[in-house]
Design a protein around this motif. Structure first.
Motif: not given
Length: 579
Positions: A276-300
């Motif tokens: 899902v796009p990072m420009f959406h609340a779902t991509g940014l707030s529900a995926n990207l931020s929690p992943s970064m905070n917990a040291g997760g890996k994001i595959v695009m």
């Protein structure tokens, strides 16, 4: 013979009480926010800067994967700090607007957080918008510096002359020079992703940032035809990090299982295929931020393609994916699925579009190690407000789940907006909590109508059952959702009305198995009008993003049917597409 385990062993309220008790990870506290007493997470990261700092503690762990580009947390932090210092040299100060307009790339979170570190209000715009739509977003927000990719620059090039307040445009992956003297290459500042690790380790900008400071403007389509910018604070953004965690923890307690280790430094890295796009609340707030905070890996992925996704899931050992029901359906039904090892998948979650109860059963059947999940939220709630996972979702497949305990929900009389209705009654959903945004940017009237004493009037018709599970019944607003993208009917209708041959027009949603619904139009032409379906679809496509273009146009022989108040009877018109 042993008895089957009892489920659930405790109520949602009991689980929440245990998880939010003093000293626990999800402990709550009350804060006065804009004059309203509000429940908040005591242990959430205070600001988005703290999210970046948390991510950096994972050092050489991989963070961002995009084809042959692999970026570690340390490399990402260095690129972000380098860019933040350039923005400071450009004169960007706290409160200035910095726009990000690009597809999912490793540069996206770098540009976003570079603005955040200076206290700027970062404004991600929809990368699917047309040049005219992007011009509106940049002008409305008063953006000072924009980060775009090559494709978005091509759309914007002819519009830059109309944006005098836009001082600089940095372009990622620029193939040939376009635009004017304000345009420069992002790579000239930070280099290419695989080289970020060699950048200097610069200090953090000395900018005071508070949880209640403005952080983002995320645009949501508007019932007046123009998108509205939802102004969110740092607390709005970081509240989502705790919401996803408590939903998973609640499931363990309701199943009578011990809570797992919560320190991400002691756990195997979690990998997410972000489609899902990072420009959406779902991509940014529900995926990207929690992943970064917990040291997760994001595959695009450059674009969603089911078999390419399955190859990535196998190669990167992806644990979670989803976003909209379309993605889950296509993974389930793809004929090549058996060729790939998808056993690493433990979560397939989605929201943002209607989904059939059949989907949750299919996920459990096809991916037995995976937990299905959905939820409800809006741009105005910074994504997730309710979460629905695993067994709870299987038992109540029509529900969107309970709210996180910091959130409050009420069902009110849709007519007066005041009377609180009893349990199980259908009315308009109102919500309150630390994830509800502050206001609509430059829209005082819309703000006053939507945000009332800390409560958000959602426009969704819903009911809440005896245990607090939310059921969305319908939308009070004239809106449809195509694969997670909001389409406000009036915006498309206004464009159709602008066509010289169109006398009357209405947009309705027609059901679609994977997208939830698609837009379709019913049009009455003026006497002598000769426009065809192809003409009208092309007319809309030239003026609005592609996802808003009607998939079908039906011509009505007379003025569209209306009720006594002059409102078009869309329920009648929908029947045209049911054959």
């Amino acid at each position: 013979m042993t008895d089957a385990p009892v489920w659930p062993v405790m109520t949602v309220a009991e689980a929440h009480a245990q998880l939010t008790a003093p000293g626990q990870r999800f402990e709550m506290e009350e804060k006065v926010i804009r004059g309203v007493l509000t429940r908040t997470w005591k242990n959430a990261p205070p600001t988005l800067r703290d999210v970046l700092l948390s991510g950096r503690t994972f050092g050489e762990r991989e963070f961002l994967i995009n084809e042959n580009e692999r970026v570690t947390y340390e490399a990402y932090a260095r690129a972000t700090l380098t860019l933040a210092h350039r923005l400071a040299a450009d004169g960007v100060k706290k409160g200035d607007r910095v726009a990000v307009i690009m597809r999912n790339l490793p540069e996206w979170p770098v540009t976003f957080w570079a603005g955040i570190l200076l206290g700027a209000i970062v404004t991600p715009l929809n990368a699917w918008w047309t040049g005219a739509e992007l011009e509106y977003g940049l002008a409305d927000s008063g953006t000072k510096v924009a980060f775009v990719d090559d494709e978005r620059l091509e759309r914007l090039a002819d519009h830059l002359k109309n944006l005098p307040d836009l001082e600089r445009v940095y372009v990622s992956r620029l193939s040939e020079a376009r635009g004017d003297g304000r345009v420069s290459r992002l790579e000239d500042v930070i280099g290419k992703p695989n080289a970020w690790k060699a950048l200097a380790d610069l200090p953090m900008p000395d900018v005071a940032i508070d949880p209640e400071d403005d952080a983002t403007i995320l645009y949501t389509s508007g019932t007046t035809g123009k998108p509205k910018g939802a102004l969110g604070t740092h607390r709005n953004m970081t509240s989502n990090i705790m919401a996803s965690g408590i939903a998973a923890a609640r499931n363990f307690l309701r199943a009578g299982q011990p809570l797992p280790e919560s320190d991400p430094h002691k756990l195997p890295q979690r990998c997410t295929l972000l489609v899902v796009p990072m420009f959406h609340a779902t991509g940014l707030s529900a995926n990207l931020s929690p992943s970064m905070n917990a040291g997760g890996k994001i595959v695009m992925m450059r674009r969603w393609e089911p078999e390419a996704a399955m190859r990535l899931i196998e190669a990167e050992k992806v644990g979670s994916t989803g976003g909209v029901p379309t993605i889950a359906w296509q993974l389930i039904e793809h004929p090549a699925r058996e060729k790939y090892d998808l056993s690493s998948l433990t979560a397939v979650s989605y929201g943002g579009a209607p989904s059939a109860p059949e989907l949750v059963r299919k996920i459990v059947e096809v991916f037995p190690a995976s937990q299905p999940g959905n939820g409800w939220g809006m741009t105005e709630t910074t994504a997730t407000f309710t979460s629905h996972l695993g067994k709870d979702y299987s038992v109540r497949p029509e529900s969107a789940g309970p709210a996180a305990p910091v959130g409050e929900m009420q069902i009110r009389d849709a007519a007066d907006g005041v009377t609180i209705l009893p349990e199980g009654a259908v009315g308009e959903l109102w919500v309150k909590g630390p994830q509800v945004v502050k206001l609509y940017w430059n829209k005082p009237e819309a703000t006053a109508e939507t945000f009332v004493d800390g409560w958000l009037r959602t426009g969704d018709l819903a009911r809440i059952d005896e245990e607090g599970f939310l059921f969305i019944i319908d939308r009070a607003k004239d809106m449809l959702i195509r694969g997670g993208e909001n389409i406000y009917c009036v915006e498309v209708e206004n464009v159709l009305y602008d066509h010289p041959d169109v006398m009357d027009a209405a947009l309705v949603g027609v059901p679609h198995k994977t997208l939830g619904e698609e837009p379709a139009a019913i049009v009455h032409l003026k006497p002598g009008g000769t426009a065809t379906q192809a003409d009208l679809r092309a007319w809309v496509r030239e003026r609005l993003a592609g996802f808003k273009v009607p998939v079908k146009v039906v011509f009505w022989p007379e003025t569209l049917p209306r009720n006594a108040n002059g409102k078009i009877l869309k329920t009648e018109l929908k029947k045209v597409f049911e054959e």
